[in-house]
Design an enzyme around this catalytic site. Structure first.
Site: not given
Length: 521
Positions: A137, A281
């Protein structure tokens, strides 16, 4: 940026911390440290201040409280340009802390090792996370370092900048700090979710969904060569066939290989009996089951040898030498199985580019998980369609009951159709698919495709069973199935024209079963 003058070092992972501390002392930095870190640095002859001596307060509660003290957090969070802040530091004898070097208790590692709950609770880091967040921070005035991999970057900058660290590096370190604490919290949240169990998890979707994925590897490309791609592992989840797999041989898996292998292996796990599946596929082109894995593979392959070329093979039993010999007689991209006979593995390795994956099933169990689909700017989340259907809930709606052989074929086909792209149709007998029609915009087209595929491979479709993942909106599919010789059909039911479909089945003497459950994909 001012020079770093005071550092707090408190690390669980001690890798390279001695070298870092020596460097900092050589740069004139005062070091405050805790517990094991303090002891190690002292043993190495490094001048260091014990945190308890600095705060005037000892570690308490068996080490649960070490760094949670105003003299620590005041020194990290104070702003030098704020006169009131600096006056408070002076009033209470608090030193300004310019560098925090912290890494966390190894909760994640212990969690993956399935350590006892009591041990895991004690590995939830409180002070370390608080230190990291406070320093991040106040990144403009306090550098936060959370990994030994960052030590070299820190030392290089301090050498080049006379003890200072650039704002850009401070920001990068702060970002990594918050990424770390976010990841850490997500793993702990997953731990508590596991304790609460599946039923608690199912009650509602969270108001905020936090996802945590760790990068596994870059892929050569995505579905197409012009697309970049990468593989990530979701943290805190259970069994994953592909991510748990050991690759014995072959090139790196491609994006499409991973999709197809996951689909193929998921399908064979539906069956208790020896089962084989071949996928192309993302859809199965052949599935077979038998008393042994060789016959199961032959049935899957012969269902559609044309489509099987270049496909992905999945087995739910040990791959034998006989199966390996059959596989090497054609071309496949990937084979995935729970184990391999040594001779079989040697035979498969003769195929230079065949990817050979082993997925032990020791830890496999069917468990609840979420299926997620990305859309632009959002995410769709649903319960995965993974639970077994209960045949006792099915209803025979035709005049005629299915025969024993028809029941076996219907159950087999229903398990397979669940893994075919909608609109999905599967033609099958008791132990193998004969024709699969998937991904069609109309259901009657899917029926026509499944029949066409079966006939193209010389399969006789008289006396077969047909499974549909969704209801039939009209009777045309039943009429078409009857023309092909289908004698039993299984579908969810639920159409406003169900009566019309049932009447068609009765006209053709077809046994019709409603499962009352849909399996769209």
């Amino acid at each position: 940026m001012e020079r770093i003058k005071t550092a707090l070092i408190s690390v669980y992972e001690k890798k390279n911390v001695v070298n870092l501390a020596r460097f900092l002392r050589d740069m004139g930095v005062e070091i405050i440290s805790t517990g094991g870190t303090y002891k190690l640095l002292k043993e190495k002859g490094i001048d260091v201040i014990n945190l308890s001596d600095y705060t005037g307060f000892p570690e308490i509660l068996d080490g649960r409280v070490k760094t949670l003290h105003p003299k620590v957090f005041g020194g990290i969070l104070a702003l030098k340009e704020n006169g009131a802040h600096m006056a408070t530091l002076e009033e209470f004898g608090i030193s300004k802390i310019d560098l925090v070097v912290v890494n966390l208790y190894p909760f994640e590692r212990a969690y993956r090792m399935r350590r006892p709950e009591e041990e895991l609770i004690e590995l939830i880091d409180i002070g370390g996370v608080s230190l990291i967040r406070a320093a991040a921070k106040n990144y403009r005035e306090c550098v936060v370092v959370t990994s030994p991999e960052q030590y070299d970057v820190l030392m290089e900058e301090m050498r080049e900048r006379d003890g200072k660290v650039s704002l850009l590096t401070r920001m990068k370190f702060a970002r990594e700090a918050f990424r770390l604490t976010s990841h850490y919290d997500r793993i702990i949240e997953g731990f508590f979710a596991g304790i609460l169990g599946k039923k608690e998890e199912e009650k509602e979707f969270p108001g905020v969904l936090t996802l945590n994925f760790a990068k596994v590897m870059d892929l050569r490309y995505g579905e197409n060569p012009h697309q970049r791609a990468c593989l990530y592992r979701e943290e805190g989840t259970g069994f994953s066939p592909i991510l748990s797999a050991y690759q014995h041989h072959g090139k790196q898996l491609s994006f499409n290989n991973i999709l197809d292998a996951d689909a193929a292996f998921s399908l064979v796990l539906e069956f208790e009996e020896p089962c084989a599946c071949i996928v192309k596929h993302h859809g199965p082109c052949g599935v077979g089951k038998a008393d042994n894995i060789l016959d199961a593979f032959r049935k899957a392959y012969l269902a559609d040898p044309t489509s099987a070329f270049g496909g992905i093979i999945a087995l739910n039993r040990t791959l034998t030498l006989e199966v390996a010999n059959e596989i090497t007689s054609s071309f496949f991209e990937v084979v995935i199985a729970p184990a391999y006979e040594e001779e079989a593995l040697n035979t498969l390795k003769k195929k230079k580019n065949l990817r050979i994956l082993e997925v032990p099933l020791d830890e496999y169990k069917k468990e609840h998980f979420y299926d997620m689909r990305k859309i632009r700017g959002g995410l769709l989340v649903q319960d995965a369609d993974w639970e077994e259907d209960d045949p006792s809930m099915w209803e025979v709606v035709s005049d005629r009951e299915p025969t024993r052989r028809e029941w076996e074929a219907l159950k087999f086909a229903w398990k397979v159709v669940k893994w075919v792209k909608s609109n999905a149709i599967v033609l099958a007998i008791q132990d193998r698919t004969l024709g699969i029609g998937g991904g069609q915009p109309s259901r009657v087209d899917a029926v026509e495709l499944a029949i066409k595929k079966a006939h193209s491979q010389g399969h006789y479709t008289g006396g077969t069973a047909l499974a549909s993942d969704g209801f039939f909106p009209f009777r045309d599919s039943i009429d078409l199935a009857a023309e092909a010789g289908v004698t039993a059909v299984i579908e969810p039911g639920g159409s406003i024209r169900d009566r019309e479909v049932i009447d068609a089945a009765n006209e053709h003497d077809i046994a019709l079963v409603f499962t009352k459950k849909r399996h769209f994909r």
